[in-house]
Design an enzyme around this catalytic site. Sequence first.
Site, PDB file in Angstrom:
ATOM      1  N   THR A 123     114.885  -0.400 -27.340  1.00 53.06           N
ATOM      2  CA  THR A 123     116.325  -0.330 -27.614  1.00 53.06           C
ATOM      3  C   THR A 123     116.343  -0.058 -29.058  1.00 53.06           C
ATOM      4  O   THR A 123     116.511  -0.951 -29.861  1.00 53.06           O
ATOM      5  CB  THR A 123     117.081  -1.629 -27.408  1.00 53.06           C
ATOM      6  OG1 THR A 123     117.291  -1.779 -26.054  1.00 53.06           O
ATOM      7  CG2 THR A 123     118.486  -1.588 -27.937  1.00 53.06           C
ATOM      8  N   LYS A 159     117.038   0.512 -35.899  1.00 49.61           N
ATOM      9  CA  LYS A 159     117.477  -0.782 -35.403  1.00 49.61           C
ATOM     10  C   LYS A 159     116.762  -1.044 -34.099  1.00 49.61           C
ATOM     11  O   LYS A 159     116.434  -0.138 -33.329  1.00 49.61           O
ATOM     12  CB  LYS A 159     118.991  -0.839 -35.228  1.00 49.61           C
ATOM     13  CG  LYS A 159     119.593   0.043 -34.144  1.00 49.61           C
ATOM     14  CD  LYS A 159     119.540  -0.466 -32.738  1.00 49.61           C
ATOM     15  CE  LYS A 159     120.076  -1.867 -32.611  1.00 49.61           C
ATOM     16  NZ  LYS A 159     119.842  -2.384 -31.206  1.00 49.61           N
ATOM     17  N   THR A 210     122.451  -4.935 -33.989  1.00 48.18           N
ATOM     18  CA  THR A 210     123.080  -5.712 -32.911  1.00 48.18           C
ATOM     19  C   THR A 210     122.509  -7.124 -32.988  1.00 48.18           C
ATOM     20  O   THR A 210     123.000  -7.957 -33.735  1.00 48.18           O
ATOM     21  CB  THR A 210     122.847  -5.061 -31.537  1.00 48.18           C
ATOM     22  OG1 THR A 210     121.453  -4.778 -31.376  1.00 48.18           O
ATOM     23  CG2 THR A 210     123.633  -3.777 -31.407  1.00 48.18           C
ATOM     24  N   THR A 248     128.196 -13.161 -22.946  1.00 51.00           N
ATOM     25  CA  THR A 248     129.163 -14.260 -22.801  1.00 51.00           C
ATOM     26  C   THR A 248     129.312 -15.034 -24.096  1.00 51.00           C
ATOM     27  O   THR A 248     130.022 -16.015 -24.153  1.00 51.00           O
ATOM     28  CB  THR A 248     128.699 -15.227 -21.698  1.00 51.00           C
ATOM     29  OG1 THR A 248     127.361 -15.677 -21.974  1.00 51.00           O
ATOM     30  CG2 THR A 248     128.721 -14.551 -20.344  1.00 51.00           C
ATOM     31  N   ASN A 289     119.312 -13.762 -24.639  1.00 44.73           N
ATOM     32  CA  ASN A 289     119.608 -12.843 -23.538  1.00 44.73           C
ATOM     33  C   ASN A 289     120.351 -13.502 -22.401  1.00 44.73           C
ATOM     34  O   ASN A 289     121.028 -12.825 -21.626  1.00 44.73           O
ATOM     35  CB  ASN A 289     118.317 -12.192 -23.061  1.00 44.73           C
ATOM     36  CG  ASN A 289     117.836 -11.150 -24.061  1.00 44.73           C
ATOM     37  OD1 ASN A 289     118.374 -10.055 -24.108  1.00 44.73           O
ATOM     38  ND2 ASN A 289     116.857 -11.519 -24.877  1.00 44.73           N
ATOM     39  N   GLU A 326     113.692 -10.338 -30.651  1.00 47.83           N
ATOM     40  CA  GLU A 326     114.684 -11.387 -30.375  1.00 47.83           C
ATOM     41  C   GLU A 326     114.010 -12.739 -30.213  1.00 47.83           C
ATOM     42  O   GLU A 326     113.144 -12.928 -29.358  1.00 47.83           O
ATOM     43  CB  GLU A 326     115.482 -11.027 -29.122  1.00 47.83           C
ATOM     44  CG  GLU A 326     116.454  -9.890 -29.369  1.00 47.83           C
ATOM     45  CD  GLU A 326     117.209  -9.461 -28.143  1.00 47.83           C
ATOM     46  OE1 GLU A 326     118.246  -8.787 -28.303  1.00 47.83           O
ATOM     47  OE2 GLU A 326     116.777  -9.788 -27.021  1.00 47.83           O
TER      48      GLU A 326
END
Length: 407
Positions: A187, A176, A149, A407, A402, A272
Amino acid sequence: MNYIRDVDGGFSIIKDVKVSGAREGKFGVSIILCPNSTASGVFTTNKVVAAPVTYTKNVVKRGIVSAVVVNSGNANCFTGQKGIEDCEELVTLVSKDLKIPANEIAICSTGVIGREMPMDIISKVAYDSISRLGDNPENSLAAAKAIMTTDTFPKEEAVEVTLTTGETVRIAGITKGSGMIAPNMATMLSFIVTDAAISQKAIKNALRIAADLSFNMIVVDGDESTNDTCLMMANGASGVDVEKDGKIDSNFQDGLNHLCINLAKKMARDGEGASKFIEANVKGAESFDDAKLAAKAIVTSPLFKSAVFGGDPNWGRIVSAIGYSGCELNPDIVTIAIADDEDDVDLVRKGEILAFEDTPYLERAEKIMQSKNIKVNIDMFLGDGEATAWGCDLTYDYVKINAEYTT
């Protein structure tokens, strides 16, 4: 450990396993075909549980998994009965095409929470993935890529283990995970296959030990996902049984631990927005549990993670995190050091502060904090407890990723 050898090829090193991966835009589907494998798993402890987690728990209860289908781009979480129905639809598709009983197919999802699965797209990609099934290294890599992702690189590992009996088995896995990473899984989706023969009970015990040393010791942001799943399957293709008198061969357990730790560290490195990798080593704690508390607190602390991003050797944030972690601590005897691949320096030695302004200790620490790989080494001088946790810095990019996730 010379009885554990890292090898290339991912799932391709395991006999009788075929895998694949395909994508369309942000949606991906990976398939792992491992007929008639004994299986078990560990799952999220979040009280909000995604539909595929509920579905797969019921499949795993039977003890046999012949295939796993994994989609990225949608978590299929907080989707009610429709979420379960979508799981059933995707499993039925794979069951019919591969001629495998539906109750032997596990399913996992990762992506945005609270949105219904776009089954028209997912089904199309699933058919594409099925058509690509193979047993080459390229197939394994494609499977690792299709479940990504916000990950920036695919994560796969494979090892060959010589048992205490002299026999050899193999273990391979993909995972992942990049954000929403915290102790008690992340996650993260992780899939492990071995050619060893092993009972479901032994798999469950071995996987829990390995997860506690690896996946449960990484932190990116402290958030725990609704979809965390780690499945392990054993197809027995090697003909080698790794159990004797109800106990798992110790070398096999070490090999599984090694594989899971390597996969976990890759997730921490790929946090991230991360620009630096953090390893926290704690020794001399009163117990293993205390050492875990301290190590996790260090890599979880937003203040320390921010300091790492800024290259600031603010050891006060380290000792503060240890202090609130819940572990036993005597500030008057603790040693705090930081290191990179080139140097290591004590900031506090047995309670004595060394890293004052304009001292060589602080100058070396400032240089170390500019490195990409940073170690925090703690000695509490209270006992024999040791533990290691892994994480990453907290950057502007983490907030940006994040802030714009849906969006």
